[in-house]
Scaffold this motif. Structure first.
Motif: not given
Lengths: 421, 198
Positions: A336-339, A370, A418-421, B178, B181
């Motif tokens: 999950d994108g580092g959560r 992610f 991708v890069e993510i916030s 989110k 890029m």
């Protein structure tokens, strides 16, 4: 006879295509009652004879693996002679890179050297400058070690953000093989290093005459002068007949076609350690002698070139981790994108300064993911995020990008860099 | 066999060492006898170098830029040249002699390398006199602008390493990730068939 053999081959190929289509139909359900033709029909390889032992004196991968090859990116460099290509990490498993797939980086093309004409010279601050033939070198005590070799510029195109779509391109300037060779310290001892010696200069025999300075301590610690990789002679593109091995340090220093080691009391500041392989910081200063490759990892599957094609359900996530500081002690993965993070399963041999293989098996519910991996080495160094690196260095360092990679898995299983916030 | 422990290899001769040991250090160690002027360097450069590096060191296509780029090192797109970035002149001499021209290395005489090095200094405004002669004698008196632009490797003092903290495992960031890029949008990966990218 040849003609018969060849027509049988085209028949075999045609049969395969039909068979594959039928198998697909079977899996789709309609023909399931009759069973899978891959099982219910006699296949060509069940009936006809295969090649004899005289057909492949040096074997090749199956024709169905023809996509597993090195790739280059033409726009990266002025020409393909001083250039780089990439290991197909997304198709490999385990920790050993097959010799024919190890990425290449040359500065003047692949030197074609007759080993009978190859010499290694040791000169400079030594008691007796020496010349060795390949035959001489093979009379020294040998050692075998598995090490990763990573180009300092691996992931360098990603400093400003997501650019190349596939771990082959973003992380494929790395390979890992078993080297056979002699410790450099034995060669230096033979020449007799003088008291004032502090530095070594390694030089290649190709038309770039590649040179790098390295501190004497490293040369005495664990450097090898190697002539074999994965049991056979070095490939020409990997330095045949002789290369330097500097465990944990940036690939540029692993001088190929090694012909000379000079002993000195100061570094030489050669082109490849001033103009190149120096890391520009945001304040306009540049770091030099950034030798070690820091802790790093990447998920090789799923990845942009290895999407999820099996739908929901059981899935295997796998990847590689490595560190120039020693062995990898742990790899965490996030969906999950580092959560949230889960510690992955390291599998296979764990050698210091070598690639490590990790797996994480999970049930995919079909939602977007992610994916990230985060390696920790035996010294306790934790792989940083790209943003942490950028905060410390800016975006123009070119080299030494070991930031955490993110893959976005869409609901259809497609994967993107991708890069993510 | 008088040398070593295992008595392997043989002593190198003076001529052999001279043939291979051509490296030059910033303090001038390794410089050969000889000299060359900016004026002598110009036609050599035009003939042997300009087809890749451009008439003024500005470079053709993706070949390396040799001159200019002053004060760009803190910009978004730095131009790193001999004049703007390289710390030592010795590297210029050494590298031209060992590896240039690309595809015809070791074809220049020591005097020609002095002349080309002098011409590259001229292209970078480090010397402005066309009569300037670079020689073994005056070589180490020349300083390049960015000699002090380099620092030791201090990566491990960066916060993400120095803190050596246990990494977060649960609820490490608020909200859902989110995308900021996409690589696919840039579309420069070879498999995407984009081959006309310069």
């Amino acid at each position: 006879m040849t003609e018969m053999k060849s027509s049988r081959r085209s028949f075999l190929k045609g049969g395969l295509t039909a068979g594959a289509a039928a198998a697909a139909a079977a899996v789709s359900g309609r023909a399931m009652a009759e069973g899978d033709p891959a099982i219910t029909e006699v296949q060509d390889w069940n009936r006809y004879l295969g090649d004899g032992v005289d057909a492949r004196p040096y074997g090749h991968p199956s024709q169905y693996e023809s996509h597993v090859v090195r790739q280059d990116v033409p726009w990266l460099t002025a020409d393909p002679i001083s250039s780089v290509n990439f290991t197909p990490l997304h198709e490999l498993d385990g920790i050993i890179t097959p010799n024919g797939l190890c990425f290449e980086r040359h500065h003047a093309g692949i030197a074609d050297i007759d080993p009978a004409q190859h010499r290694l010279m040791i000169n400079g601050l030594v008691e007796t400058p020496l010349v060795f033939t390949m035959g001489d070198l093979m009379r020294f005590p040998r050692e075998n070690h598995v090490y990763f070799l990573e180009c300092a510029a691996n992931s360098g195109m990603e400093w400003r953000g997501a650019q190349l779509n596939g771990c082959q391109y973003t992380h494929g300037m790395v390979h890992c093989v078993m080297y056979t060779g002699v410790r450099l310290k034995h060669l230096l001892r033979e020449a007799g290093v003088k008291e004032s010696a502090k530095w070594l200069l390694a030089e290649g025999a190709d038309a770039s005459a590649m040179t790098r300075s390295l501190p004497l301590e490293k040369g005495l610690e664990d450097c090898l002068v190697a002539w074999k990789m994965n049991g056979e002679a070095l490939r020409p593109e990997q330095g045949y007949p002789l290369r330097l091995v500097l465990p944990g340090w940036e690939g540029n220093m692993w001088v190929k076609w090694l012909r000379r080691i000079e002993v000195g009391d100061k570094p030489w500041h050669q082109r490849e350690e001033t103009s190149k392989y120096t890391d520009l910081l945001a304040n306009g200063k540049a770091r030099r002698f950034t030798w070690v490759m820091d802790v790093k990892s990447v998920i090789t599957s799923p990845s942009p070139q290895a999407p999820i094609t099996h739908g929901k359900g059981r899935a295997v996530l796998t990847g590689l981790a490595w560190s120039g500081n020693g062995a990898i002690s742990r790899v965490d993965v996030s969906l999950d994108g580092g959560r949230n993070w889960t510690t992955a399963r390291l599998d296979g041999p764990s050698f210091s300064k070598a690639l490590h293989r990790f797996y994480h098996e999970f049930d995919w519910d079909g939602s977007e993911l992610f994916l990230q991996s985060r390696a920790i080495d035996e010294k306790g160094f934790v792989q940083p995020t790209k943003n942490e690196l950028r905060a410390a260095r800016g975006e123009n360092s070119i080299y030494h990008n070991n930031g955490i990679q993110t893959w976005h898995v869409a609901k259809d299983g497609a994967v993107e860099n991708v890069e993510i916030s | 066999p008088t040398h070593g422990v295992l008595h392997l290899g043989r002593p190198a001769t003076e001529q052999e060492i001279t043939a291979w040991d051509i490296d030059v250090r910033p303090d001038g160690l390794g410089l050969p006898e000889g000299s060359g002027t900016v004026m002598e360097g110009e036609p050599l450069y035009t003939e042997r170098c300009a087809s890749c590096h451009g008439d003024f060191g500005e470079a053709i296509g993706r070949w390396p830029v040799l001159a200019g780029g002053f004060d760009t090192l803190t910009r978004e797109r730095p131009v790193k040249t001999i004049g703007s970035y390289w710390p030592y002149l010795s590297t210029v001499y050494d590298y031209i002699r060992r590896a240039m021209p690309f595809g015809d290395a070791r074809s220049l005489t020591d005097d020609e390398v002095y002349a080309l090095t002098a011409y590259v200094l001229y292209l970078n405004d480090v010397v402005t006199d066309q009569e300037f002669e670079l020689s073994k004698e005056n070589f180490t008196s020349i300083e390049l602008p960015n000699e002090d632009g380099f620092v030791v490797d201090d990566r491990l003092s960066e916060p993400h390493y120095a803190e050596a903290a246990d990494p977060c495992m649960r609820n490490c960031k608020p909200g859902k990730a989110k995308i900021t890029m996409h690589a696919a949008v840039l579309d420069v990966t070879p498999e995407d068939g984009n081959e006309d990218e310069a």
